[in-house]
Design a protein around this motif. Structure first.
Motif, PDB file in Angstrom:
ATOM      1  N   SER A  10       0.837  -1.200   0.000  1.00 22.49           N
ATOM      2  CA  SER A  10       0.000   0.000   0.000  1.00 22.49           C
ATOM      3  C   SER A  10       0.872   1.250   0.000  1.00 22.49           C
ATOM      4  CB  SER A  10      -0.907   0.010   1.228  1.00 22.49           C
ATOM      5  OG  SER A  10      -0.126   0.206   2.401  1.00 22.49           O
ATOM      6  N   GLU A  11       0.279   2.357  -0.386  1.00 22.46           N
ATOM      7  CA  GLU A  11       0.959   3.645  -0.355  1.00 22.46           C
ATOM      8  C   GLU A  11       1.399   3.979   1.076  1.00 22.46           C
ATOM      9  OE1 GLU A  11       2.820   6.793  -1.922  1.00 22.46           O
ATOM     10  OE2 GLU A  11       1.714   5.322  -3.114  1.00 22.46           O
ATOM     11  N   GLU A  12       0.552   3.637   2.035  1.00 22.94           N
ATOM     12  CA  GLU A  12       0.884   3.875   3.440  1.00 22.94           C
ATOM     13  C   GLU A  12       2.128   3.092   3.847  1.00 22.94           C
ATOM     14  OE1 GLU A  12      -1.050   2.964   7.811  1.00 22.94           O
ATOM     15  OE2 GLU A  12      -2.408   3.269   6.123  1.00 22.94           O
ATOM     16  N   TRP A  13       2.233   1.853   3.400  1.00 22.31           N
ATOM     17  CA  TRP A  13       3.394   1.017   3.704  1.00 22.31           C
ATOM     18  C   TRP A  13       4.665   1.677   3.165  1.00 22.31           C
ATOM     19  CZ3 TRP A  13       7.291  -1.622   1.210  1.00 22.31           C
ATOM     20  CH2 TRP A  13       7.951  -2.603   1.946  1.00 22.31           C
ATOM     21  N   PHE A  14       4.616   2.122   1.899  1.00 29.08           N
ATOM     22  CA  PHE A  14       5.788   2.773   1.307  1.00 29.08           C
ATOM     23  C   PHE A  14       6.150   4.062   2.038  1.00 29.08           C
ATOM     24  CE2 PHE A  14       4.833   0.146  -2.473  1.00 29.08           C
ATOM     25  CZ  PHE A  14       6.100  -0.394  -2.669  1.00 29.08           C
ATOM     26  N   ARG A  15       5.153   4.852   2.423  1.00 28.49           N
ATOM     27  CA  ARG A  15       5.421   6.085   3.171  1.00 28.49           C
ATOM     28  C   ARG A  15       6.131   5.773   4.492  1.00 28.49           C
ATOM     29  NH1 ARG A  15       0.398   7.838   1.284  1.00 28.49           N
ATOM     30  NH2 ARG A  15      -0.619   7.220   3.200  1.00 28.49           N
ATOM     31  N   GLY A  16       5.788   4.663   5.102  1.00 29.06           N
ATOM     32  CA  GLY A  16       6.429   4.272   6.353  1.00 29.06           C
ATOM     33  C   GLY A  16       7.868   3.833   6.172  1.00 29.06           C
ATOM     34  N   ARG A  17       8.217   3.356   4.982  1.00 28.08           N
ATOM     35  CA  ARG A  17       9.580   2.887   4.705  1.00 28.08           C
ATOM     36  C   ARG A  17      10.536   4.025   4.408  1.00 28.08           C
ATOM     37  NH1 ARG A  17      10.613  -1.984   6.734  1.00 28.08           N
ATOM     38  NH2 ARG A  17       8.775  -3.248   6.489  1.00 28.08           N
ATOM     39  N   GLY A  18      10.029   5.115   3.847  1.00 26.17           N
ATOM     40  CA  GLY A  18      10.900   6.240   3.481  1.00 26.17           C
ATOM     41  C   GLY A  18      11.759   6.735   4.630  1.00 26.17           C
ATOM     42  N   PRO A  19      11.171   7.045   5.789  1.00 24.49           N
ATOM     43  CA  PRO A  19      11.996   7.514   6.915  1.00 24.49           C
ATOM     44  C   PRO A  19      13.007   6.472   7.387  1.00 24.49           C
ATOM     45  CG  PRO A  19       9.684   8.048   7.277  1.00 24.49           C
ATOM     46  CD  PRO A  19       9.741   7.156   6.067  1.00 24.49           C
ATOM     47  N   LEU A  20      12.653   5.205   7.306  1.00 22.42           N
ATOM     48  CA  LEU A  20      13.583   4.145   7.718  1.00 22.42           C
ATOM     49  C   LEU A  20      14.795   4.106   6.794  1.00 22.42           C
ATOM     50  CD1 LEU A  20      10.998   1.300   8.464  1.00 22.42           C
ATOM     51  CD2 LEU A  20      12.109   2.826  10.109  1.00 22.42           C
ATOM     52  N   ALA A  21      14.541   4.183   5.481  1.00 19.42           N
ATOM     53  CA  ALA A  21      15.635   4.167   4.505  1.00 19.42           C
ATOM     54  C   ALA A  21      16.510   5.407   4.660  1.00 19.42           C
ATOM     55  CB  ALA A  21      15.076   4.070   3.094  1.00 19.42           C
ATOM     56  N   LYS A  22      15.889   6.564   4.852  1.00 16.55           N
ATOM     57  CA  LYS A  22      16.662   7.797   5.039  1.00 16.55           C
ATOM     58  C   LYS A  22      17.519   7.715   6.291  1.00 16.55           C
ATOM     59  CE  LYS A  22      13.584  10.799   2.485  1.00 16.55           C
ATOM     60  NZ  LYS A  22      12.625  11.899   2.511  1.00 16.55           N
ATOM     61  N   ALA A  23      17.012   7.061   7.322  1.00 11.87           N
ATOM     62  CA  ALA A  23      17.776   6.911   8.565  1.00 11.87           C
ATOM     63  C   ALA A  23      19.009   6.043   8.355  1.00 11.87           C
ATOM     64  CB  ALA A  23      16.889   6.338   9.669  1.00 11.87           C
ATOM     65  N   VAL A  24      18.887   4.982   7.555  1.00  9.91           N
ATOM     66  CA  VAL A  24      20.042   4.124   7.282  1.00  9.91           C
ATOM     67  C   VAL A  24      21.084   4.899   6.469  1.00  9.91           C
ATOM     68  CG1 VAL A  24      20.849   2.046   6.084  1.00  9.91           C
ATOM     69  CG2 VAL A  24      18.798   1.956   7.493  1.00  9.91           C
ATOM     70  N   VAL A  25      20.635   5.669   5.486  1.00  6.88           N
ATOM     71  CA  VAL A  25      21.572   6.481   4.706  1.00  6.88           C
ATOM     72  C   VAL A  25      22.298   7.467   5.632  1.00  6.88           C
ATOM     73  CG1 VAL A  25      21.760   8.253   2.910  1.00  6.88           C
ATOM     74  CG2 VAL A  25      20.383   6.198   2.506  1.00  6.88           C
ATOM     75  N   GLN A  26      21.570   8.094   6.549  1.00  4.49           N
ATOM     76  CA  GLN A  26      22.213   9.015   7.492  1.00  4.49           C
ATOM     77  C   GLN A  26      23.208   8.269   8.383  1.00  4.49           C
ATOM     78  OE1 GLN A  26      21.940  12.473   7.488  1.00  4.49           O
ATOM     79  NE2 GLN A  26      23.767  12.140   8.747  1.00  4.49           N
ATOM     80  N   GLU A  27      22.838   7.052   8.785  1.00  5.26           N
ATOM     81  CA  GLU A  27      23.747   6.235   9.599  1.00  5.26           C
ATOM     82  C   GLU A  27      25.022   5.919   8.824  1.00  5.26           C
ATOM     83  OE1 GLU A  27      23.706   2.063  12.175  1.00  5.26           O
ATOM     84  OE2 GLU A  27      21.872   2.707  11.151  1.00  5.26           O
ATOM     85  N   MET A  28      24.880   5.622   7.522  1.00  7.97           N
ATOM     86  CA  MET A  28      26.059   5.381   6.671  1.00  7.97           C
ATOM     87  C   MET A  28      26.956   6.621   6.648  1.00  7.97           C
ATOM     88  SD  MET A  28      24.474   3.631   3.284  1.00  7.97           S
ATOM     89  CE  MET A  28      23.706   2.015   3.279  1.00  7.97           C
ATOM     90  N   LYS A  29      26.324   7.786   6.474  1.00  3.42           N
ATOM     91  CA  LYS A  29      27.096   9.036   6.433  1.00  3.42           C
ATOM     92  C   LYS A  29      27.808   9.270   7.756  1.00  3.42           C
ATOM     93  CE  LYS A  29      24.236  11.289   2.937  1.00  3.42           C
ATOM     94  NZ  LYS A  29      23.264  12.364   2.641  1.00  3.42           N
TER      95      LYS A  29
END
Length: 113
Positions: A17-36
């Motif tokens: 669902s669109e809601e599911w994808f919206r919930g994943r965005g912040p998680l993915a951004k957090a991992v990218v920030q963790e990498m940085k």
């Protein structure tokens, strides 16, 4: 340090669902920030899902040709990737796991030569 590509094919994402994808965005951004923050980040990004917007450059005939569409039509195509610069395979596996958990779909990992 060695660079690794962590990537997925678009077809691995699955139907959500669109809601599911919206919930994943912040998680993915957090991992990218963790990498940085960890100093291992080289690049991360998702690709446009419309494969018909792809184009290719081919010079194998001796003459450069630019064509619409992907070079080869396949059942699966790249959906996104991250590149990390880490000490070894074990570290790459840890980052791949973090990306897989954040995105919610599998990731492949390969060393960059």
């Amino acid at each position: 340090m060695t660079q690794y590509i962590i990537y997925f094919n678009q077809q691995w994402v699955g139907d959500h669902s669109e809601e599911w994808f919206r919930g994943r965005g912040p998680l993915a951004k957090a991992v990218v920030q963790e990498m940085k923050d960890a100093g291992v980040y080289v690049f991360a990004g998702g690709l446009d899902e419309d494969i018909d917007q792809a184009f290719n450059a081919d010079a194998t005939s001796g003459t450069l040709k630019i064509s619409d569409g992907p070079f080869a039509r396949t059942e699966e195509f790249l959906g996104g990737l991250s590149i990390v610069d880490v000490a070894d395979d074990e570290a790459a596996k840890i980052w791949a796991g973090k990306v897989a958990e954040a995105c919610g779909w599998p990731q492949d990992v390969r060393r960059i030569g």
